[in-house]
Motif scaffolding. Structure first.
Motif, PDB file in Angstrom:
ATOM      1  N   CYS A  47       0.843  -1.261   0.065  1.00 34.74           N
ATOM      2  CA  CYS A  47       0.016  -0.162  -0.071  1.00 34.74           C
ATOM      3  C   CYS A  47       0.858   1.245  -0.096  1.00 34.74           C
ATOM      4  O   CYS A  47       1.887   1.396   0.754  1.00 34.74           O
ATOM      5  CB  CYS A  47      -0.740  -0.025   1.204  1.00 34.74           C
ATOM      6  N   HIS A  48       0.598   2.038  -0.863  1.00 34.20           N
ATOM      7  CA  HIS A  48       1.102   3.437  -0.801  1.00 34.20           C
ATOM      8  C   HIS A  48       0.467   4.320   0.290  1.00 34.20           C
ATOM      9  O   HIS A  48      -0.535   4.002   0.827  1.00 34.20           O
ATOM     10  CB  HIS A  48       0.776   4.193  -1.996  1.00 34.20           C
ATOM     11  N   PRO A  49       1.368   5.365   0.777  1.00 36.77           N
ATOM     12  CA  PRO A  49       2.675   5.932   0.111  1.00 36.77           C
ATOM     13  C   PRO A  49       3.789   4.855   1.108  1.00 36.77           C
ATOM     14  O   PRO A  49       3.635   4.171   1.956  1.00 36.77           O
ATOM     15  CB  PRO A  49       2.711   7.122   0.734  1.00 36.77           C
ATOM     16  N   PHE A  50       5.070   4.884   0.229  1.00 37.17           N
ATOM     17  CA  PHE A  50       6.007   4.221   0.981  1.00 37.17           C
ATOM     18  C   PHE A  50       7.119   5.259   1.827  1.00 37.17           C
ATOM     19  O   PHE A  50       7.063   6.468   1.067  1.00 37.17           O
ATOM     20  CB  PHE A  50       6.957   3.326  -0.309  1.00 37.17           C
ATOM     21  N   ALA A  51       7.695   4.806   2.747  1.00 34.94           N
ATOM     22  CA  ALA A  51       8.436   5.659   3.493  1.00 34.94           C
ATOM     23  C   ALA A  51       9.793   5.330   3.795  1.00 34.94           C
ATOM     24  O   ALA A  51      10.053   3.804   3.854  1.00 34.94           O
ATOM     25  CB  ALA A  51       7.730   5.867   4.818  1.00 34.94           C
ATOM     26  N   ALA A  52      10.826   6.040   3.564  1.00 36.59           N
ATOM     27  CA  ALA A  52      12.237   5.703   4.001  1.00 36.59           C
ATOM     28  C   ALA A  52      12.896   7.145   4.402  1.00 36.59           C
ATOM     29  O   ALA A  52      12.876   7.941   3.878  1.00 36.59           O
ATOM     30  CB  ALA A  52      12.958   5.016   2.860  1.00 36.59           C
ATOM     31  N   GLY A  53      13.412   6.904   5.493  1.00 34.82           N
ATOM     32  CA  GLY A  53      14.216   8.189   6.188  1.00 34.82           C
ATOM     33  C   GLY A  53      13.111   8.989   6.556  1.00 34.82           C
ATOM     34  O   GLY A  53      12.192   8.694   6.852  1.00 34.82           O
ATOM     35  N   ARG A  54      13.165  10.317   5.719  1.00 29.93           N
ATOM     36  CA  ARG A  54      12.215  11.323   5.860  1.00 29.93           C
ATOM     37  C   ARG A  54      11.623  11.418   4.667  1.00 29.93           C
ATOM     38  O   ARG A  54      10.833  12.246   4.365  1.00 29.93           O
ATOM     39  CB  ARG A  54      13.034  12.952   6.052  1.00 29.93           C
TER      40      ARG A  54
END
Length: 234
Positions: A47-54
């Motif tokens: 599922c979106h959104p995808f997150a990494a770091g900030r």
């Protein structure tokens, strides 16, 4: 770091989403409501959104022939960006590729201690991502027509592309739609009826959406095909 809520339930029948959205206040919000990509498992990791770091990333569209070019795409990734992939979608792999390109600008996108990058740095990384996907398509002999409406943000800047991957000399193709609206405020005029208020020159509110969110067409500007929109704090 971004706070992310995802669910496999339809947004209109998700009680948790209804409760959370009535309480949360934020200067920047990503909302992604769409059908699943054909052939992808229906699971929260897809599922979106995808997150990494900030960074937050979401995608409206599809990468044509993704299964054909997937292995070559993965081979382009450093281990640390490949390991950020939790699901199976073409979109999340494109996000990892974006992080890879951002890292080539001598910036660690997974670090929260580094300063924010200027908007043009995010724009270049997204542009490089789209270019790399086109090169992979040509290398693997995949059909054109990928719809690459990507949205990415670091919490301060927002970059959204409207792009279709075409072949030179082929029949023109249409990108997925994209609109934006700018004004002093976005207000509810009647029950369920909203308008962008533009009673002065202030640009306090920016909404970018795949479709017009109101019936007032004059409130919305269509993003030209194969262009991107950049929104910054300033």
């Amino acid at each position: 770091t971004p706070c992310v809520f995802v669910s496999t339930l339809p947004a209109w029948s998700d009680r948790n989403l209804f409760q959370l959205s009535s309480k949360i206040n934020s200067k920047l919000v990503f909302a992604h409501v769409r059908a699943t990509t054909q052939g992808s498992a229906v699971q929260e990791s897809n599922c979106h959104p995808f997150a990494a770091g900030r960074y937050l990333f979401m995608h409206n569209g599809m990468i044509v022939g993704f299964n054909k070019l997937k292995r070559k795409l993965i081979a382009m990734l450093d281990d640390r960006f490949y390991n950020e992939i939790e699901g199976t979608t073409d979109s999340e792999h494109a996000f990892a590729l974006f992080l890879q390109h951002l890292n080539r600008q001598h910036h660690d996108p997974l670090s929260l201690s580094e300063p924010h990058r200027p908007p043009d740095a995010l724009f270049r990384a997204l542009q490089d991502t789209i270019q790399s996907l086109g090169e992979l398509r040509r290398e693997t002999g995949t059909e054109p027509g990928s719809l690459l409406n990507f949205a990415v943000s670091d919490g301060k800047s927002l970059i959204i592309s409207r792009f279709v991957d075409e072949c030179e000399g082929s029949e023109p193709m249409n990108a997925a739609s994209l609109y934006f609206s700018v004004g002093a405020s976005f207000e509810e005029r009647a029950k369920g009826v909203y308008r962008m208020v533009q009673n002065d020159l202030r640009e306090e509110v920016v909404i970018v959406a795949s479709e017009r969110l109101t019936q007032a067409e004059e409130d919305w500007i269509e993003v030209p095909q194969n262009h991107a929109i950049v929104v910054s704090e300033n």
